[in-house]
Scaffold this motif. Structure first.
Motif, PDB file in Angstrom:
ATOM      1  N   PRO A 100       4.076  -7.396   7.467  1.00 39.62           N
ATOM      2  CA  PRO A 100       3.197  -6.732   8.507  1.00 39.62           C
ATOM      3  C   PRO A 100       3.022  -5.166   8.151  1.00 39.62           C
ATOM      4  CG  PRO A 100       4.768  -8.154   9.428  1.00 39.62           C
ATOM      5  CD  PRO A 100       4.970  -8.022   7.825  1.00 39.62           C
ATOM      6  N   THR A 101       4.097  -4.392   7.649  1.00 36.63           N
ATOM      7  CA  THR A 101       3.891  -3.029   7.595  1.00 36.63           C
ATOM      8  C   THR A 101       3.110  -3.061   6.276  1.00 36.63           C
ATOM      9  OG1 THR A 101       6.222  -2.825   8.606  1.00 36.63           O
ATOM     10  CG2 THR A 101       5.365  -1.044   7.117  1.00 36.63           C
ATOM     11  N   TYR A 102       3.638  -3.683   5.124  1.00 35.17           N
ATOM     12  CA  TYR A 102       2.963  -3.629   3.997  1.00 35.17           C
ATOM     13  C   TYR A 102       1.268  -3.733   4.287  1.00 35.17           C
ATOM     14  CZ  TYR A 102       1.294  -4.138  -1.028  1.00 35.17           C
ATOM     15  OH  TYR A 102       0.603  -4.288  -1.969  1.00 35.17           O
ATOM     16  N   LEU A 103       1.004  -4.927   5.052  1.00 32.03           N
ATOM     17  CA  LEU A 103      -0.340  -4.839   4.974  1.00 32.03           C
ATOM     18  C   LEU A 103      -0.927  -3.985   5.956  1.00 32.03           C
ATOM     19  CD1 LEU A 103      -0.375  -9.111   5.535  1.00 32.03           C
ATOM     20  CD2 LEU A 103      -1.001  -7.620   3.607  1.00 32.03           C
ATOM     21  N   GLU A 104      -0.849  -3.433   6.844  1.00 32.18           N
ATOM     22  CA  GLU A 104      -1.056  -2.410   7.648  1.00 32.18           C
ATOM     23  C   GLU A 104      -1.353  -1.218   6.750  1.00 32.18           C
ATOM     24  OE1 GLU A 104       0.636  -1.144  11.274  1.00 32.18           O
ATOM     25  OE2 GLU A 104      -0.883  -0.067  12.002  1.00 32.18           O
ATOM     26  N   ASN A 105      -0.389  -0.875   5.905  1.00 36.16           N
ATOM     27  CA  ASN A 105      -0.650   0.122   4.822  1.00 36.16           C
ATOM     28  C   ASN A 105      -1.737  -0.210   3.950  1.00 36.16           C
ATOM     29  OD1 ASN A 105       1.212   1.947   6.033  1.00 36.16           O
ATOM     30  ND2 ASN A 105       3.096   0.859   4.733  1.00 36.16           N
ATOM     31  N   TYR A 106      -1.692  -1.559   3.488  1.00 33.25           N
ATOM     32  CA  TYR A 106      -2.720  -1.761   2.478  1.00 33.25           C
ATOM     33  C   TYR A 106      -4.430  -1.788   3.205  1.00 33.25           C
ATOM     34  CZ  TYR A 106      -4.807  -5.210  -1.472  1.00 33.25           C
ATOM     35  OH  TYR A 106      -5.452  -5.671  -2.035  1.00 33.25           O
ATOM     36  N   CYS A 107      -4.368  -2.039   4.488  1.00 30.26           N
ATOM     37  CA  CYS A 107      -5.648  -1.677   5.118  1.00 30.26           C
ATOM     38  C   CYS A 107      -5.879  -0.193   5.151  1.00 30.26           C
ATOM     39  CB  CYS A 107      -5.551  -2.383   6.530  1.00 30.26           C
ATOM     40  SG  CYS A 107      -5.622  -4.279   6.475  1.00 30.26           S
ATOM     41  N   LEU A 108      -4.843   0.490   5.365  1.00 32.78           N
ATOM     42  CA  LEU A 108      -5.168   2.095   5.554  1.00 32.78           C
ATOM     43  C   LEU A 108      -5.479   2.677   4.136  1.00 32.78           C
ATOM     44  CD1 LEU A 108      -2.427   2.924   8.080  1.00 32.78           C
ATOM     45  CD2 LEU A 108      -4.808   3.581   8.386  1.00 32.78           C
ATOM     46  N   GLY A 109      -4.703   1.954   3.158  1.00 36.74           N
ATOM     47  CA  GLY A 109      -4.937   2.478   1.714  1.00 36.74           C
ATOM     48  C   GLY A 109      -6.098   2.162   1.108  1.00 36.74           C
ATOM     49  N   VAL A 110      -6.617   0.996   1.653  1.00 35.16           N
ATOM     50  CA  VAL A 110      -8.278   0.729   1.150  1.00 35.16           C
ATOM     51  C   VAL A 110      -9.199   1.833   2.069  1.00 35.16           C
ATOM     52  CG1 VAL A 110     -10.002  -0.909   1.429  1.00 35.16           C
ATOM     53  CG2 VAL A 110      -7.908  -1.834   0.583  1.00 35.16           C
ATOM     54  N   LYS A 111      -8.810   2.119   3.077  1.00 35.20           N
ATOM     55  CA  LYS A 111      -9.815   3.044   3.776  1.00 35.20           C
ATOM     56  C   LYS A 111      -9.606   4.362   3.288  1.00 35.20           C
ATOM     57  CE  LYS A 111     -10.254   4.932   8.422  1.00 35.20           C
ATOM     58  NZ  LYS A 111     -11.528   4.773   8.742  1.00 35.20           N
ATOM     59  N   GLN A 112      -8.295   4.781   3.237  1.00 34.41           N
ATOM     60  CA  GLN A 112      -7.925   6.248   2.737  1.00 34.41           C
ATOM     61  C   GLN A 112      -8.156   6.501   1.227  1.00 34.41           C
ATOM     62  OE1 GLN A 112      -4.046   6.828   4.283  1.00 34.41           O
ATOM     63  NE2 GLN A 112      -4.114   9.183   3.818  1.00 34.41           N
ATOM     64  N   TYR A 113      -7.693   5.749   0.204  1.00 38.14           N
ATOM     65  CA  TYR A 113      -8.033   6.070  -1.087  1.00 38.14           C
ATOM     66  C   TYR A 113      -8.959   5.543  -1.874  1.00 38.14           C
ATOM     67  CZ  TYR A 113      -3.170   7.553   0.498  1.00 38.14           C
ATOM     68  OH  TYR A 113      -2.107   8.014   1.076  1.00 38.14           O
ATOM     69  N   ALA A 114      -9.007   4.153  -1.436  1.00 39.63           N
ATOM     70  CA  ALA A 114     -10.229   3.491  -2.184  1.00 39.63           C
ATOM     71  C   ALA A 114     -11.663   3.659  -1.712  1.00 39.63           C
ATOM     72  CB  ALA A 114     -10.020   2.012  -1.979  1.00 39.63           C
ATOM     73  N   LEU A 115     -12.017   3.663  -0.451  1.00 43.26           N
ATOM     74  CA  LEU A 115     -13.216   4.119   0.237  1.00 43.26           C
ATOM     75  C   LEU A 115     -13.094   5.776   0.570  1.00 43.26           C
ATOM     76  CD1 LEU A 115     -13.444   1.075   2.610  1.00 43.26           C
ATOM     77  CD2 LEU A 115     -14.981   1.517   0.763  1.00 43.26           C
ATOM     78  N   ARG A 116     -12.070   6.497   0.325  1.00 43.72           N
ATOM     79  CA  ARG A 116     -12.157   7.816   0.440  1.00 43.72           C
ATOM     80  C   ARG A 116     -12.594   8.186   1.836  1.00 43.72           C
ATOM     81  NH1 ARG A 116     -12.463  10.307  -5.050  1.00 43.72           N
ATOM     82  NH2 ARG A 116     -11.815   8.526  -6.439  1.00 43.72           N
ATOM     83  N   GLU A 117     -12.187   7.536   2.966  1.00 48.31           N
ATOM     84  CA  GLU A 117     -12.323   8.095   4.301  1.00 48.31           C
ATOM     85  C   GLU A 117     -11.211   8.567   4.749  1.00 48.31           C
ATOM     86  OE1 GLU A 117     -13.547   4.157   6.618  1.00 48.31           O
ATOM     87  OE2 GLU A 117     -15.233   3.796   5.183  1.00 48.31           O
ATOM     88  N   ASP A 118     -11.517   9.753   5.551  1.00 47.79           N
ATOM     89  CA  ASP A 118     -10.528  10.581   6.200  1.00 47.79           C
ATOM     90  C   ASP A 118     -10.055   9.808   7.445  1.00 47.79           C
ATOM     91  OD1 ASP A 118      -9.200  12.671   6.945  1.00 47.79           O
ATOM     92  OD2 ASP A 118     -10.453  14.165   6.463  1.00 47.79           O
ATOM     93  N   LEU A 119      -8.998  10.079   7.570  1.00 52.97           N
ATOM     94  CA  LEU A 119      -8.157   9.200   8.829  1.00 52.97           C
ATOM     95  C   LEU A 119      -8.472   9.971   9.889  1.00 52.97           C
ATOM     96  CD1 LEU A 119      -4.664   7.938   7.662  1.00 52.97           C
ATOM     97  CD2 LEU A 119      -6.722   6.780   7.726  1.00 52.97           C
ATOM     98  N   ALA A 120      -9.066  11.202   9.874  1.00 52.61           N
ATOM     99  CA  ALA A 120      -9.411  11.965  11.133  1.00 52.61           C
ATOM    100  C   ALA A 120     -10.593  11.319  11.555  1.00 52.61           C
ATOM    101  CB  ALA A 120      -9.783  13.481  10.597  1.00 52.61           C
ATOM    102  N   GLY A 121     -11.279  10.733  11.021  1.00 52.73           N
ATOM    103  CA  GLY A 121     -12.432   9.901  11.454  1.00 52.73           C
ATOM    104  C   GLY A 121     -12.348   8.618  12.146  1.00 52.73           C
ATOM    105  N   VAL A 122     -11.164   8.212  12.296  1.00 50.10           N
ATOM    106  CA  VAL A 122     -10.646   7.076  13.052  1.00 50.10           C
ATOM    107  C   VAL A 122     -11.171   6.887  14.542  1.00 50.10           C
ATOM    108  CG1 VAL A 122      -8.945   5.411  13.944  1.00 50.10           C
ATOM    109  CG2 VAL A 122      -8.820   6.264  11.561  1.00 50.10           C
ATOM    110  N   PRO A 123     -10.862   7.828  15.244  1.00 49.65           N
ATOM    111  CA  PRO A 123     -11.291   7.668  16.715  1.00 49.65           C
ATOM    112  C   PRO A 123     -13.010   7.676  16.779  1.00 49.65           C
ATOM    113  CG  PRO A 123      -9.870   9.931  16.362  1.00 49.65           C
ATOM    114  CD  PRO A 123     -10.141   9.213  14.904  1.00 49.65           C
ATOM    115  N   LYS A 124     -13.561   8.175  15.889  1.00 45.50           N
ATOM    116  CA  LYS A 124     -15.324   8.086  15.884  1.00 45.50           C
ATOM    117  C   LYS A 124     -15.582   6.485  15.359  1.00 45.50           C
ATOM    118  CE  LYS A 124     -19.552   9.614  13.884  1.00 45.50           C
ATOM    119  NZ  LYS A 124     -20.079  10.212  12.788  1.00 45.50           N
ATOM    120  N   ALA A 125     -14.583   6.129  14.391  1.00 44.16           N
ATOM    121  CA  ALA A 125     -14.986   4.690  13.981  1.00 44.16           C
ATOM    122  C   ALA A 125     -14.753   3.753  14.974  1.00 44.16           C
ATOM    123  CB  ALA A 125     -13.961   4.510  12.499  1.00 44.16           C
TER     124      ALA A 125
END
Ligand SMILES: NC(=O)c1ccc[n+]([C@@H]2O[C@H](COP(=O)([O-])OP(=O)(O)OC[C@H]3O[C@@H](n4cnc5c(N)ncnc54)[C@H](OP(=O)(O)O)[C@@H]3O)[C@@H](O)[C@H]2O)c1
Length: 518
Positions: free
Chosen positions: A431-456
């Motif tokens: 569960p932890t690995y998969l949550e980090n996986y989803c976040l990793g795809v967002k942050q590193y592969a798609l280069r989306e800033d985590l600061a944008g999460v509230p807007k998303a």
């Protein structure tokens, strides 16, 4: 026994594929955990007018190397870019560079390959088989060579259900295959490809199996090891959790699920999704080099680097987790709500692909055109489905990989190495690995800033409301159509209505009687 960092102390290495996903992580780990390595020579081909040195700089300046640059600002001086190409004799290296390798290098890691499943056979053979041959020939020239580690894949023998840590003899020799690809023209080769690779599903697994056999045939007295990762996912812990920089395999699936554009594909929810974190692979690769160089085994040790037998994760869990975590940490500008489904039914998939993928894409593209924007969803869907089709074989089957050599290898490590070069997959908490996986795809592969999460999240909430409204609208429309056009439905509705009204009257009469008697 010498520890791994002590073993690498003062030695020079040669690595291919460092601009790729695994190669980068391997390079970073070696520089971070074996700080006394003398020099790491890396083979990089020039690409789109950018030379090897500039490409190396880009790799070393990436986020992956951030913590290393803080603890060891001088780390770049231990990496030396050599221009070359695995498709060429001598790997396309200059005489001076060959000479430098000859005198200095004792460990070689060969990671370069094409990982496109549906690469035309000729190119797959050139990259994965002939490329390895060029590497072996260069290795034969290296005076100090103590070990060559070849990165293969656990699916090289996916035509079998039980896969042991051994090199299997292919139906055709690599030499004959190479010859055939040299004289056949494209049309004949493309026509023959499905028959040649049968029963494997693609040219990638076929050529990786051929490469393993070629290594056995041509390595001579070079101590070699083969490491076979399954589906390599983002890092588990190092240098940061969730690091991934490409959309190969499940990373592409997760990005498409998070954006809401992938909603169904063939897959067995109960089958094992044999994901292996990239940092675990790299730890095993380095340990395999250390062990092979020290022990000099007479046959090539093969290490299956898989999780399925020790710590299984299913495609069903991945399906649920991707929904849960992309609702919690939505991707920017999602097109629809994530709603992924793996199915065993081709008919279900067929209808869903057209009704739930192409039809909405067509509709949204039309809206985009009307509002003067560039329509892109239909094109995106076609591209997505081309790559999904190559993955469905792996989401619908499962394999039993034996990991005896890998497990045995871990028992030889000293305690500090067991912690620093950890490849014990039983410690992964999915569960932890998969949550980090989803976040990793967002942050590193798609280069989306985590600061944008509230807007998303706001965007996602709007989509949830829209989806509810759409469902109510569809219900009313369907209802209206059924009531006006289908007599049976009308009769059924009237029958239901009169029955419910009758029941209500009887219930009212009964409760009145009861209140009088009280
Ligand atoms: N990723 C996985 O899930 C997975 C699973 C099992 C096994 N593997 C194996 O692991 C290895 C690395 O995979 P990966 O995921 O890191 O792949 P990747 O990201 O596609 O990287 C491939 C690397 O090979 C290099 N390369 C390709 N053709 C070359 C050529 N002609 N000359 C020189 N370099 C060339 C690429 O360089 P450019 O940047 O110049 O293209 C890149 O650095 C491969 O052997 C693969 O078969 C991967």
């Amino acid at each position: 026994m010498t520890s791994i960092p002590d073993f690498f102390n003062g030695r020079s290495l040669f690595i291919t594929g460092v601009t790729g996903f695994m190669g980068k992580v391997l390079l970073e780990k070696l520089l971070r955990s074996c700080p006394e390595i003398r020099m790491i020579y890396v083979l990089i081909r020039p690409k789109r007018g950018v030379d090897a040195q500039v490409r190396l700089e880009k790799v070393l300046d990436s986020k992956l190397f951030l913590s290393l640059s803080e603890t060891n600002p001088d780390f770049k001086s231990r990496v030396f870019a050599m221009e070359g190409d695995i498709l060429d004799e001598n790997l396309g290296l200059s005489d001076d560079n060959i000479e430098m390798l000859r005198k200095e290098v004792s460990i070689v890691f060969h990671s370069a390959a094409t990982v496109r499943f549906d690469e035309p056979l000729r190119l797959a053979v050139r990259m994965n088989v002939i490329g390895l041959r060029h590497m072996i020939r260069v290795c034969h020239k290296l005076n100090k060579l103590e070990c060559l580690v070849h990165i293969s894949t656990a699916y090289a023998n996916c035509d079998r259900e039980d896969i042991s840590e051994a090199v299997y003899e292919p139906p055709m020799s690599p030499e004959k295959l190479i010859e055939a690809t040299e004289w056949m023209d494209d049309e004949v080769l493309d026509t023959l490809t499905p028959y040649l690779i049968h029963p494997r599903p693609n040219t990638y697994t076929y050529t990786k199996a051929m490469a393993e056999y070629l290594l056995v045939q041509e390595c001579g007295d070079i101590p070699c090891a083969i490491v076979r990762p399954s589906i390599v996912g983002p890092s588990w812990k190092e240098p940061m959790p969730g690091w991934v920089d490409n959309f190969n395999g499940p990373s592409g699936l997760l990005a498409a699920i998070g954006k809401g554009i992938l909603r169904v594909m063939m897959g067995d929810v109960n089958a094992v999704a044999d994901l292996i974190p990239v940092d675990i692979c790299v730890n095993l690769i380095i340990t395999a080099a250390w062990s092979t160089a020290i022990d000099r085994p007479s046959t090539i040790p093969v290490y299956n680097c898989t999780t399925g037998q020790t710590n299984p994760l299913t495609w069903g869990t991945l399906e649920t987790a991707s929904y849960e975590f992309y609702m919690k940490h939505p991707l920017n500008n999602p097109i629809r709500i994530p709603d992924p489904k793996f199915t065993n039914s081709r008919i279900y998939k067929f209808f869903h692909v057209y009704l739930d993928h192409y039809l909405p894409a067509y509709f949204l593209d039309l809206m985009a055109k009307i509002s003067g924007q560039k329509p892109q969803l239909l094109r995106m869907q076609s591209k997505l489905w081309r790559s999904i089709l190559t993955l469905e074989y792996f989401t619908s089957h499962q394999w039993n990989f034996s990991c005896d050599n890998t497990n045995e290898l871990s028992t030889h490590l000293v305690q500090s190495d067991r912690e620093d070069f950890d490849f014990d997959v039983s410690k992964i908490y999915w569960p932890t690995y998969l949550e980090n996986y989803c976040l990793g795809v967002k942050q590193y592969a798609l280069r989306e800033d985590l600061a944008g999460v509230p807007k998303a999240r706001k965007q996602m909430n709007r989509l949830v409301q829209l989806s509810r409204l759409f469902k109510v609208f569809m219900f009313i429309v369907t209802w209206k159509v059924l009531m006006t056009r289908v007599k049976v439905m009308r009769d059924l509705w009237q029958f239901l209505l009169t029955s419910v009204l009758g029941l209500a009257k009887r219930f009212q009469g009964l409760s009145q009687k009861l209140s009088i008697s009280n």
